[in-house]
Design a protein around this motif. Structure first.
Motif, short mmCIF file in Angstrom:
data_model
loop_
_atom_site.label_atom_id
_atom_site.label_comp_id
_atom_site.label_asym_id
_atom_site.label_seq_id
_atom_site.Cartn_x
_atom_site.Cartn_y
_atom_site.Cartn_z
N THR A 43 0.85 -1.19 0.00
CA THR A 43 0.00 0.00 0.00
C THR A 43 0.89 1.24 0.00
O THR A 43 1.98 1.23 0.57
N THR A 44 0.41 2.29 -0.65
CA THR A 44 1.19 3.52 -0.76
C THR A 44 0.38 4.69 -0.22
O THR A 44 -0.79 4.86 -0.57
N ILE A 45 0.99 5.47 0.63
CA ILE A 45 0.32 6.65 1.18
C ILE A 45 1.18 7.87 0.85
O ILE A 45 2.37 7.91 1.21
N GLU A 46 0.58 8.83 0.17
CA GLU A 46 1.35 9.97 -0.32
C GLU A 46 1.36 11.14 0.66
O GLU A 46 0.36 11.43 1.31
N ASN A 47 2.51 11.84 0.66
CA ASN A 47 2.56 13.16 1.30
C ASN A 47 1.75 14.13 0.46
O ASN A 47 1.64 13.96 -0.74
N SER A 48 1.25 15.17 1.10
CA SER A 48 0.55 16.19 0.31
C SER A 48 1.50 17.37 0.11
O SER A 48 2.56 17.46 0.75
N ALA A 49 1.07 18.28 -0.76
CA ALA A 49 1.93 19.41 -1.08
C ALA A 49 2.22 20.25 0.16
O ALA A 49 3.38 20.49 0.50
N VAL A 50 1.16 20.66 0.83
CA VAL A 50 1.35 21.51 2.00
C VAL A 50 0.56 20.99 3.20
O VAL A 50 1.08 20.82 4.29
N ASP A 51 -0.71 20.72 2.97
CA ASP A 51 -1.56 20.27 4.07
C ASP A 51 -1.27 18.80 4.42
O ASP A 51 -0.38 18.20 3.85
N ASP A 52 -2.06 18.27 5.32
CA ASP A 52 -1.76 16.93 5.82
C ASP A 52 -2.58 15.84 5.14
O ASP A 52 -3.74 16.05 4.79
N THR A 53 -1.99 14.68 5.04
CA THR A 53 -2.73 13.45 4.72
C THR A 53 -3.05 12.82 6.07
O THR A 53 -2.15 12.63 6.89
N ILE A 54 -4.33 12.55 6.30
CA ILE A 54 -4.72 12.12 7.65
C ILE A 54 -5.43 10.78 7.61
O ILE A 54 -6.39 10.59 6.85
N CYS A 77 -5.44 13.18 1.33
CA CYS A 77 -6.69 12.46 1.64
C CYS A 77 -6.92 12.50 3.15
O CYS A 77 -5.96 12.59 3.94
N ILE A 78 -8.17 12.39 3.54
CA ILE A 78 -8.51 12.28 4.96
C ILE A 78 -9.42 11.06 5.10
O ILE A 78 -10.46 10.98 4.43
N ILE A 79 -9.01 10.14 5.94
CA ILE A 79 -9.83 8.94 6.17
C ILE A 79 -10.18 8.93 7.65
O ILE A 79 -9.30 8.85 8.52
N ARG A 80 -11.46 9.04 7.93
CA ARG A 80 -11.92 9.17 9.32
C ARG A 80 -11.97 7.81 10.03
O ARG A 80 -11.92 6.76 9.41
N LYS A 81 -12.19 7.90 11.36
CA LYS A 81 -12.10 6.73 12.25
C LYS A 81 -12.91 5.52 11.80
O LYS A 81 -14.05 5.67 11.39
N ILE A 139 -8.27 2.71 -5.06
CA ILE A 139 -7.46 3.86 -5.46
C ILE A 139 -8.17 5.13 -5.00
O ILE A 139 -9.30 5.40 -5.42
N LEU A 140 -7.52 5.88 -4.14
CA LEU A 140 -8.06 7.17 -3.72
C LEU A 140 -7.19 8.25 -4.36
O LEU A 140 -5.99 8.33 -4.06
#
Lengths: 364, 301
Positions: free
Chosen positions: B202-213, B230-234, B243-244
């Motif tokens: 699985t791959t999780i990307e950094n974002s340009a400025v804001d956060d990936t959560i 991306c933001i994935i809630r609880k 693919i997101l």
């Protein structure tokens, strides 16, 4: 002889112990001290049904449960000032026939219960006077992952806890179950002193597999001590005790209490007199046969707590076979540690505020 | 991760562990099994709709079944424990008694930057790489060949499977005056809560400025791409092959079935289920089921 019904403590002998008993029987014979030492500790016998003076179903007849917001916290007891007893499960690998908790309700605490206990240990009103917990049961090492969770929760929510003691006989009852899940509990917990309180009553219980587990614990920096029980026809002779304490010293297992067998229902046949216990301890201590480094303290587990019978402790014996024991516990202190504690019917307060307690003697 | 073990455990002990009553004889159980494939001294569970394997049970002895309703004992070789949610209790029993966890340690071949912060009881497997701006909470297990770089915070008790990448540079280019594609450095953080599961590859990307959560208790399967920001809630579950695209926001307790694709900047409300292979191009309302390409409303939950 009249029967004492309603004894629901089932026989449970671990497959490991069954194998060992068979091997010892083949090697030493059915009448040997070695075979009997295991057989009588674990085999359910008709003697347990005998109607005797030992009528208590619990070793403490006073209320001990801790409460939070007046709600009893299951699996938590407090008898002493700076330590708490946590019982995450009542399961054991084998049932000792003289078990103190034979008649307790069976339960295993769930994850949320453990979280509540850890939060209680670290709570504002508790933390300043609480540095140590004793985790016992049942045998907590039998559910290592849940025990590990409890330890982690204590580290997180109760940093005031610096010493964690764990009571277990798993090393001698089923050492094959002492694996990485168990050893993992003691790893990577800086600043915490771990102690394992075990119980080895006869030299035959030092199985090769058990010794290996002790060595692994030592490698992890865990201190091991043994609280042994004086059991009639099992270890109530000086030669057996000398051998027992010699091996313990050799393995670096610290001798702690040598307990007089508690006066509970179904245990009469295990109970020597207190006098015999004192005499045997004197012989151990004064004989010169074993080193002073290996000498235990003889202790009585009374309704108000452990008492070591020093000179002047035993006040008198009545016609019912009970001994009046003087303690150094103060009633006021006890109520301060645990305001929910109830004075047992067997106890009284002397004119200086100290507790005395009647304790049923055994028979030789 | 763990090895399977076969201890001899009495059925009564399993019942006591589950705070339930053993119905039938007490005997030794030494391995878990299934209703279709059990053998002597084994344990399995039956869900409500499962068929009681009456004929097969006659061939074997000392079988323990976790079941949700009372059943007549037909064979003395079979004992029962009645529990709510047998599958959950079966899971707890296997976890506690029938697996042995591997020792918690940091592998010699792992490359861990000395400026990273590693908690207690953290396992890091062979050839994994941990960068300087990475913080890892207590009890987290990181298996082999995992790469974690960039500004990444990982909570307690997470589980990260083999060959996953956390802190992958986001795919984001801007054409300059000459039409050359210029990469925008992705300097945002990746914030991962506690008890998060991240599958293999699985791959999780950094974002340009804001956060990936990724919040607490999110469970992400193998072969999933989580785009930048991306933001994935609880409590949300994302299964294999999803693919997101970037800036997707998924509410609490959703379930995305295998091979779902989600267009960038789409918002999915809490409690949504998206069916297998769906392509999500619009925002989805809460507590509903969507399927198809493009994903359409099927029903309320």
């Amino acid at each position: 002889m009249a029967k004492n019904k309603n004894l629901g403590f089932p026989e449970k002998i671990s497959p490991f112990l069954i194998r060992k008993m068979k091997k010892i029987k083949d090697e030493f014979g059915e009448d040997s001290e070695e075979y009997k030492a295991l057989f009588f500790q674990y085999k359910k016998l008709e003697n347990e049904n005998a109607k005797t003076q030992e009528s208590n179903l619990k070793h403490w007849e006073g209320g001990l449960a801790e409460k939070s917001d007046n709600i009893e916290l299951r699996g938590l007891e407090r008898l002493y000032c700076r330590s708490l007893v946590i019982e995450p499960t009542k399961i054991c690998a084998a049932h000792c026939r003289y078990c103190l908790r034979a008649h307790y309700d069976l339960f295993t605490l769930k994850e949320n219960d453990l979280k509540g206990i850890a939060e209680f240990c670290g709570s504002k009103n508790v933390k300043d006077n609480l540095a140590e917990v004793l985790i016992t049961g049942g045998d907590p090492l039998i559910i290592p992952q849940r025990l590990h969770l409890l330890v982690e929760l204590l580290l997180e929510k109760a940093p005031n806890i610096r010493i964690i003691r764990i009571g277990s006989r798993l090393m001698t009852q089923d050492p094959e179950r002492v694996d990485n899940n168990v050893y993992g509990i003691f790893k990577n917990k800086p600043g915490i002193r771990f102690e394992i309180g075990t119980q080895i009553n006869h030299p035959i219980e030092f199985f090769e597999e058990s010794i290996e587990t002790f060595k692994e614990f030592f490698k992890l920096g865990v201190k091991i001590y043994s609280q042994n029980i004086l059991l009639r026809n099992i270890n109530d002779n000086i030669n057996c005790l000398i051998k027992l304490y010699d091996i313990m010293r050799e393995l670096d297992i610290e001798p702690h209490y040598l307990f007089h067998c508690v006066p509970m229902r179904g245990m009469h046949h295990f109970r020597t007199t207190v006098t015999k216990g004192i005499e045997l301890t004197k012989s151990l201590v004064n004989s010169g046969y074993i080193s002073g480094r290996a000498k235990p303290m003889f202790a009585l587990m009374t309704d108000i707590g452990k008492i070591i019978p020093y000179e002047g402790t035993i006040l008198r014996k009545n016609s019912f076979g009970q001994i009046l024991i003087q303690s150094a516990y103060k009633y006021q202190d006890r109520m301060r540690w645990n305001p929910y504690w109830e004075l047992p019917k067997t106890a009284e307060i002397d004119d200086k505020g100290y507790l005395r307690v009647w304790y049923l003697d055994g028979e030789d | 991760m763990y090895k399977v073990k076969s201890p001899n455990i009495y059925a009564s002990e399993i019942a006591q562990f589950l705070n339930a009553k053993l119905i039938g004889k007490d005997f030794v159980i030494n391995h878990p099994s299934s209703p279709k494939n059990f053998s002597d001294n084994s344990l399995f569970y039956l869900d409500k709709d499962d068929i009681y394997p009456k004929e097969r049970l006659k061939k074997y002895k000392e079988i323990l079944i976790l079941i949700s309703k009372k059943i007549e004992i037909l064979d003395e070789n079979v004992s029962f424990i009645i529990v709510n949610n047998p599958r959950l209790q079966f899971t707890k029993v296997i976890n506690e008694f029938y697996i042995e966890l591997m020792a918690i340690e940091i592998s010699q071949s792992a490359k861990i930057d000395r400026n990273s912060q590693i908690g207690r009881n953290v396992l890091i497997g062979e050839n994994s790489v941990i960068g300087p701006d990475v913080s890892i909470g207590n009890g987290t297990k990181i298996l082999n060949n995992v790469v974690i770089t960039g500004r990444v915070n990982i909570g307690n008790n997470c589980f990260i499977k083999n060959s996953s990448t956390i802190g992958s540079e986001g795919y984001d280019f801007e054409a300059d005056e000459e039409g050359e594609l210029v990469h925008l450095p992705h300097i945002g953080r990746i914030l991962i809560g506690s008890n998060v599961w991240i599958g293999a590859n699985t791959t999780i990307e950094n974002s340009a400025v804001d956060d990936t959560i990724i919040e607490d208790n999110v469970k992400i399967d193998d072969l999933v791409q989580v785009g930048a920001n991306c933001i994935i809630r609880k409590g949300t579950k994302i299964t294999a092959g999803v693919i997101l695209s970037h800036k997707v926001e998924i509410g609490e307790n959703c379930l995305l079935a295998p091979n779902v694709s989600v267009r960038n900047s789409v918002k999915i409300g809490p409690g949504v289920i998206v069916g297998i292979g769906s392509v999500v191009i619009h925002d989805l309302d809460e507590n509903s089921v969507y399927v198809g390409n493009p994903a359409r409303f099927l029903r309320r939950k």
